[in-house]
Design a protein around this motif. Sequence first.
Motif, PDB file in Angstrom:
ATOM      1  N   ARG A 132     -13.756  39.287 109.923  1.00  0.00           N
ATOM      2  CA  ARG A 132     -13.621  38.971 111.348  1.00  0.00           C
ATOM      3  C   ARG A 132     -12.934  40.123 112.072  1.00  0.00           C
ATOM      4  N   GLY A 134     -12.700  43.324 111.116  1.00  0.00           N
ATOM      5  CA  GLY A 134     -13.541  44.521 111.144  1.00  0.00           C
ATOM      6  C   GLY A 134     -14.642  44.407 112.181  1.00  0.00           C
ATOM      7  N   ASN A 135     -15.233  43.224 112.274  1.00  0.00           N
ATOM      8  CA  ASN A 135     -16.283  43.044 113.277  1.00  0.00           C
ATOM      9  C   ASN A 135     -15.714  43.157 114.690  1.00  0.00           C
ATOM     10  N   ALA A 136     -14.497  42.665 114.877  1.00  0.00           N
ATOM     11  CA  ALA A 136     -13.859  42.803 116.189  1.00  0.00           C
ATOM     12  C   ALA A 136     -13.617  44.271 116.508  1.00  0.00           C
ATOM     13  N   VAL A 138     -15.411  46.794 115.479  1.00  0.00           N
ATOM     14  CA  VAL A 138     -16.678  47.428 115.853  1.00  0.00           C
ATOM     15  C   VAL A 138     -17.118  46.939 117.230  1.00  0.00           C
TER      16      VAL A 138
END
Lengths: 417, 977, 84, 181
Positions: A132, A134-136, A138
């Motif tokens: 979560r 890491g996706n934030a 990116v």
Amino acid sequence: MRFSALRILSEGLTGNRGWRPHWRDPEPKSEYDIVIIGGGGHGLSTAYYLAREHGLRNVAVLEKGYLGGGNVGRNTTIVRANYFLPGNSEFYSHSLKLWEGLEQELNYNVMHSQRGLINLFHSDGQRDAFARRGNAMVNQGDDAELLDRDGVRKHLPYLDFDNIRFPVYGGLLHRRGGTARHDAVAWGYARGASDRGVDLIQNCEVTGIDIANGRVTGVQTTRGAIRARKVAIVVAGRSGQVAAMAGMRLPIESHVLQAFVTEGLKPAINHVVSFGMGHFYISQSDKGGLVFGGDLDFYPSYAQRGNLPMAEHVMEAAMTLMPMIGKAKVLRSWGGIMDMTPDGSPIIDKTETEGLFLDCGWCYGGFKAVPGSGYSFAHLIATGRHHAPAAKFRLDRFRTGAGLMDEEGTGAQHNLH
Amino acid sequence: MRLKTGGLIDRGTALRFRFDGHDYTGFRGDTLASALLANDIRVVGRSFKYHRPRGVFSAGSEEPNALVTIGRGAGAEPNVRATMQELRADLEARPQNCWPSLHWDLLEVNDWASRFIGAGFYYKTFMWPRKFWEWVYEPAIRRAAGLGALSGAHNPDRYEKAYAHCDLLVIGAGPAGLMAALTAAEAGADVILADEDALPGGRLNGERATLDGGAGSDWAAAAVARLRAMPNVRVMARTTVTGVYDQGTFGALERVGHHLDDRPRGLPLECFWRIAAKRAVLAAGAIERPVAFAGNDRPGVMLAGAVRTYLNRYGVAPGRRVAVFGNTDEAHRTAADLVAAGVHVTALIDARPDARSTLSVPFYPGGVVTGAEGRLGLESVRFEAGGRSQGVMADCLAVSGGWNPNVHLTCHLNGRPVWDDGIAAFVPAPGAVPGLIPCGAAAGVFSTAGCLADGARAAAEALGGLGLTAPDLPQPEAEDAPYRIRALWAVPGKRRAWLDLQNDVTVKDVRGAAQENFRSVEHMKRYTTQGMAPDQGKTSNLAALAVLADATGRGIAQTGTTTYRPPYTPVAIAAMGAGAQGKGFAPERRTTSDQASRKRGAPMIEAGLWYRPSYFPKGGERTWRESCDREVGWVRNAVGVTDVSTLGKIDIQGPDAGAFLDFVYTGTFSTLKPGRVRYGIMLREDGHVMDDGTTACLGEGHYLMTTTTAAAGPVMRHLEFVAQVLRPELDVQMVSVTEQWAQFAVAGPGSRDFLNGVLDAPMAEGDFPFMACGEVSVMGVQGRLFRISFSGEHAYEIAVPARYGDALFRALVTRAEGMGGGAYGMEALNVLRLEKGLLTHAEMHGRVTCHDLGLSGLMSSRKDYIGRAAAARPGLVDPERERLVALHPVGIEKRLLPGAHLFAHDAPAVREAAEGYVTSACHSPTLGHPIALGFLKSGPERLGETLRMVDHLRGVETWCVVRPLCSYDPKGERTRG
Amino acid sequence: MRLSCPICGERDRREFHYGGAALERPAPEAGAAAWDAYLHLRENPAGRSRELWYHESGCTAWLVVERDTVTHEIHGVTLAAGGR
Amino acid sequence: MAELIALSPAGAALPKRIGAVTLTEAPFAPMTGISPHAGEVAQVSAALEAAHGLALPGPGRMLSGAGIEVLWFGRNRWLLIGAAPGDGLAAHAALTDQSDAWVSVIVQGAAGVDVLARLVPVDLRPRAFAEGSVIRTELFHMPAAIARTGAEDLRVMCFRSMAGTLVHDLVTAAEAVAARG
């Protein structure tokens, strides 16, 4: 004076007699447009960006000790933009962009080293939480890669993968994360601000904040009264005491965070690495010392030193995760005073007193924020409007419960973030 | 060169050792340093920055130069001070920071380029082009920097930690410490005497001075023997007190195994002690300081006290032609010892113009050394005396600039030492550490007689604080020479004169720093790195301060010191972190079914401190998913058994237990009837969800609360907080019974029949309806039965005293297998709860409210409870908050990933457009497709909406539709039926 | 660091858990400002402070500790629940 | 139907003799947690004395009778070992069965104090921790209770689930002590 290899060469050939002070040491004037209380990293960068971005040069920075003597000079030097909650995300992203190119901007080698940061995780649940995050990152436009166990092994072959209490499942790699030479950041901003006309006044302690009819008019100091139209408080570790001079009580508790450095060693650790099941993060300085830290000692303290239980916990975490460093010897430990807020996130805001501004509550994430905080705070002081990347760092979020940025999810307990 | 006679070494035991690839011989009682000097080894390493040849400089832990790597292979230890490493058979040592060899080091080019690479040069260059920092400059700098190298292998050696307690800790066993220890021990105090050296005695072992007419070392040995024989004394040799902490806590490092030829199995290499002492006496002595002059770092330049130690203790002459330079009578004492040992003294140079000497050696009062020459070892010394510059041959120069009391430990609690003009040194500030009394040389008393008396005085003071009376011990007769010093820090000159040998900081560097406005002592330190090496500037800080004071026109006292921080000498991470390597970092908690689960091949995974089975593989299954799907099927169609003992169980009793529960839960529990169970949510006081679980009423005023596995500890602490701090008027008692009970979930449509087969008295029709509980007898054992479900099926949890857990688990699984079911693990448990939309800490992650979880209905409006006020804050009830929903896939690619973010179906995957995220996901064998839970802005108001799910990290982008939380049997008919 | 538990005597800090400033919990209807102050705002003194500590691995008593945040000196420890 | 077989927490891992200490698991005995209701400590003590002949000991102390021990076990908490709680106690105290909650290891021998000094942050030497003393503390990273039941006997109690770690930690410490000779 511009720094360069050529300058070093010419000075070296002429006996190094031409080097000039990196900053001026002026006497305080009786009046400034803006007085910044606190000559730490954030205060100095605020002064720099006031001058650089807003053309405001009639500015003084008042420092009770020596420049850069607070947390900017006693941290573990990590620079990263790996937050996941709105508010933090955009702010640290902006700050990291300022880091990238800071040497050229300041003409001062702060040794910002984007060597990559790996947050290890040790369970499926932790992996999901890091995914979560890491996706934030990116989403925000920053970089993140999810490594599995083998991916981690490729980067960090020296970890104990076979006989460890909490096996490594993987890691979140943030390639643009890294370290910097902490003192140099303070000195670089000091030099930049001084060159642009800002007065840096050392050994000048603020003893009172003058307020008339709800408006700030100046400060009392150990070197006399100084009038000012605007006053900015940037005194991590002493925020409560200084704010009290303006009749404010802050959502801050001061805690000690210890850090450690070992004797110089040939390169052994090439990333910034953090353990997911205990409090431990580490990198190796360019001088060769392993620089590492853990969590707060958990009790409020202004002593800038810690006690053994946390120190032992940190070393134990090191031994379970990377027993390769067991024979590295700690040569020095120290502590910084952390402004801990109820959600672990900072405050950059106006106050109820007109002309009085506040930048505090950096918990133990203040070093990487030095450029961003100075930039955003300068914007707020100069324009009276919140700078977009720091717009959520409001003082009233605790009262309203709106926009809390509790990355740890530990709630309104200052010491648990 | 080894002297023919003398020293405290055991000349009968010769030891072979290896240095830099060559074999040498020394004696038992040698240090590596003394053995190297005995073998005329002068260069032992290269300096940090300029890679200059360096030799042994001191005879103690303050050694800045002689750092070597000991051993080979995984256990090789870098940065060992040769002065502290006792010689042992077949010791192998290697020099550091040199390539290709000690005598030909390529990076000596740094020395030639020194004028360009003075203090802080790196702040001014290496900035262009930008990318070159990480690619070119930094890697090159890192390779050049550092001292020794780690082996790169996991630490193979055992280390340990231990605790000790005492009335009085005496730090240092020189004359002052021994007198203090003797005095306190005779008074009956519980004493620990810790000394850094293998041979307690301090300077008494290194000097020729006599006590009561005998050798000082003999007196020390007798005193130590006497102390060792007393039951109330513990003598800890080879133990360095490394740090002072609050309320009389000390850290100390004992070197247990480094000196042994053969280390017995199980013996640690080092032990890190935590010592709790009611009082302490600091008798840590003093450290001699050098004088800075041109070339003062050459191998052969050595502290004068160290020269005497090598002569008198080790029977080693550090040179054949020795010059002596000093500013106190130490120089004369050194020259006298050299003469007595038959070593040629080529010059005695005393900076004091009024000094006198009776020795028959060339004597130069009022002289100063201006230069030392010789590339790989000192060859000659230049000095000025009587206005004339002259030279003298010398392969060793003994230097003394005076002594610095060892104030370090008095600074660990932020005490600042105070300047004493009389001895030109800092002494401990009174009361710097509560309960710690400095004495002897550590307090600035330098004569032997003075130290003995001061040790007794300090002990008496400490004993007074302990309520004990000091005996009047006879004090041995000893020298009581006055200490006359003429402060001298650096001899002026144009060439480089070293201050910090370890970090290669010169007088020029400090002056240059001042010139660039690094005038604060902290700025100077940080800019030049003065005192930041492993020795923390023990031999150099004061001179650097003095140079800075001079450069800035201030006094030394006004300039102030930097802060000494723990540890006093470097401590291995393995020592302070002892016990944690491998599995020792945290206790391992095992359920009673652990062995049986492992035997069935279940991979065990960490759940907090516990181990729980992930799944139970069966022959023919190729992936965990196959096993998991099968186990889910068992529960949905037959019966499954799983261990739920790890959940926290708290027994709560008392007349006010109901009221107490009403205050900690959002819901009402005081109305719960005996034999009934209720689900509850607990908030933190800030209005966010802390934990959930069921609480059973076992009888009037008697409840059993369950918590999640992860929150068991924090919840217990919280309950005690509420009971003791917030509501002390409530009569309620609570205790954890987690460990008492082994508890197993039995779930599935067949569970009632299943249980009736194991209960001694089968349940009658209507017994144990949903959310009932009661006592049962199972296979002859008294247990408890709860009709609760975390799977959505008709289910029970059955508990027996833990000693029967193993047997019951085996019996239950065998029986379940006979009914077309069996054991299920965490994976299946997770699928079952996700199909039902039930919560774990993946959802209750600390930032969510009841409102976010769709549980507002559980918040009573008729009573006060923890978190109620804060939960009403506008920001916590905003309908646009991210709220929990289920997500089902749509489209061709059916993948849902925890950690992925949610966006409106046509929105870009950027932060500004993010609307939520997936918390948990699994493949549902029951539904035949993946399902997930996630938080979505205004989630429950968007049922049926199709969203975009993006996982940048794993390159997955799919579509999903928002569904109500419960995807399976939403009416709960199977659970209740 | 060592703390004196009124029940167990002097013990190492590692047995204790720091539980925040010792403050009075407001009445349920005390209003947003009172609750904000209780939950978030702190005197945070550089000097004597009143704190709650929990003797977690000892007797499990919650304690009120008067402690100096600058020197770490302990001035007094009492049981939070009083005589109970 | 087969009866359930009871297992001890440490099982086959003990006993062990290492150097001058022996580590033995205490045999199973009923244990009951006793927490008096508000203001009823005296009544509980009287009831206990009536039923078992032992009063409630003060903080940090234990009392022993014939096959029975009562240990102070924390704030407002005692542990009765060796007998089911007698009548009259339940009226004044919260009682909980704790018989299976703990692993109890008897550390026997003069070096026992040195072994535990590697693990426990409290002074356990006889002068500070005399016979009949009890503490709640921690043992390395585990919650623990320790009682001195004899001049050279220490009873160490940890959570049952941590029995394996307890044995490991005690054995490691004992080996290190033994190796010092």
